[in-house]
Design a protein around this motif. Structure first.
Motif, short mmCIF file in Angstrom:
data_model
loop_
_atom_site.label_atom_id
_atom_site.label_comp_id
_atom_site.label_asym_id
_atom_site.label_seq_id
_atom_site.Cartn_x
_atom_site.Cartn_y
_atom_site.Cartn_z
N HIS A 48 11.75 -1.38 -1.16
CA HIS A 48 10.81 -1.60 -0.05
C HIS A 48 11.17 -2.86 0.73
N ARG A 49 11.45 -3.94 0.03
CA ARG A 49 11.80 -5.19 0.71
C ARG A 49 13.13 -5.06 1.45
N THR A 50 14.02 -4.29 0.90
CA THR A 50 15.30 -4.05 1.59
C THR A 50 15.07 -3.35 2.92
N LEU A 72 0.83 -1.21 0.00
CA LEU A 72 0.00 0.00 0.00
C LEU A 72 0.86 1.26 0.00
N THR A 73 1.90 1.25 0.83
CA THR A 73 2.81 2.40 0.89
C THR A 73 4.24 1.90 0.87
N PRO A 74 4.81 1.72 -0.31
CA PRO A 74 6.19 1.24 -0.42
C PRO A 74 7.16 2.16 0.32
#
Length: 314
Positions: free
Chosen positions: A120-122, A88-90
């Protein structure tokens, strides 16, 4: 390997039973409220609210399981989940950390949308993971980011990318004595302490492609992903294990095993056991994908499917 499969089935049954328990609990709660307030008209509003709450809860659980079942069918035929990325909010990395991503070869090959997802995943991995230095090694942003980038790359094709059984990264300057195995190691994954221990010197050799196709980081992170998939039953874990079972069956043919051994594409350590085999295989996949695809296209595509890692195909 069958034990892993039964663990997954058992986990699915447990989740189903827990869900069924909640449904029964809510139904009992609703029925009790009806009996308790049946003669009290002033509580009709409360009954209605409770009824809506219970109904929404049951319907939501049913919808979840229907969608989960349909996705399992979809995976059976398409060999991939409905979707991988949805945020929703990277989140964004601060500029001084983003600079490390901008220098990474894999990251630079991604389009703008996937770069946002990768960043984002980082961030999420950095937020959820503790880094510890041993034997006087001071952990800096460079070290933290290099390990994080490697984990993010390996799990980038998976929807469930945060590994429940990996909470701590322990870095040593060089090799270290393993209390768990009573040996001198350069890397190990300890599921009990949920920690991944690495020799920074050897990690960097693999990270910089200086170790003849070997990668300590890829090897040990694969162990963590493997173990995480044994203990969980989300869609990413299902894909990993179902594919691993297929790969294991494929490798059951003696002529295939002989061909692999004769090719020398995997170092001897791969034949220690099935866990080391997959870890070494993924090293080759990440370090020399074209060579693996050329010599063993079937095995190559098993790994692609297992990790849903299709970025060498783009």
């Amino acid at each position: 390997m069958l034990n892993c499969y039964f663990n997954t089935i058992s986990a699915s049954k447990t989740l189903f039973l827990v869900t069924l328990t909640y449904i029964i609990f809510f139904l009992n709660l609703y029925i009790a409220s009806l009996l308790l307030f049946e003669e009290e008209t002033s509580n009709t509003l409360l009954q209605n609210i409770l009824g809506v709450f219970v109904t929404v809860g049951i319907v939501s659980i049913c919808i979840y399981y229907v969608l989960r079942y349909l996705e399992s069918i979809y995976v059976k035929y398409k060999k991939r989940p409905y979707f991988i990325h949805f945020y929703l909010t990277p989140k964004k990395l601060p500029p001084h950390l983003q600079a490390f991503l901008d220098e990474n070869d894999f990251y630079t090959t991604l389009d703008k949308r996937r770069k946002r997802y990768f960043a984002h995943r980082t961030v999420r991995f950095l937020e959820d993971t503790r880094f510890v230095g041993r034997e006087g090694l001071a952990i800096d942003d460079f070290m933290r980011m290099q390990v994080t980038i490697m984990v993010t790359q390996l799990t980038f094709g998976m929807r469930h990318y945060l590994l429940e059984y990996l909470e701590t990264i322990v870095l040593y300057p060089t090799s270290f004595y393993s209390i768990l195995n009573k040996t001198e190691n350069i890397g190990e994954f300890n599921p009990i302490s949920r920690a991944l221990a690495l020799s920074w010197k050897d990690f960097q050799k693999g990270n910089l492609h200086m170790d003849k196709g070997k990668s300590l980081g890829v090897h040990e992170i694969t162990h963590a992903i493997h173990h995480n998939s044994i203990k969980n039953n989300n869609i990413s874990c299902e894909i990993f294990y179902d594919t691993f079972l297929l790969l294991e069956k494929y490798l059951g043919a003696e002529e295939i095993r002989k061909k692999i051994v004769d090719s020398k594409i995997l170092r001897d350590y791969a034949y220690t056991d099935k866990f080391e085999f997959i870890a070494v295989l993924v090293e080759v996949f990440m370090e020399s994908p074209k060579e693996l695809k050329k010599q063993f296209p079937e095995i190559y595509y098993y790994v692609v499917q297992m990790f849903n890692f299709r970025y060498f195909e783009d």
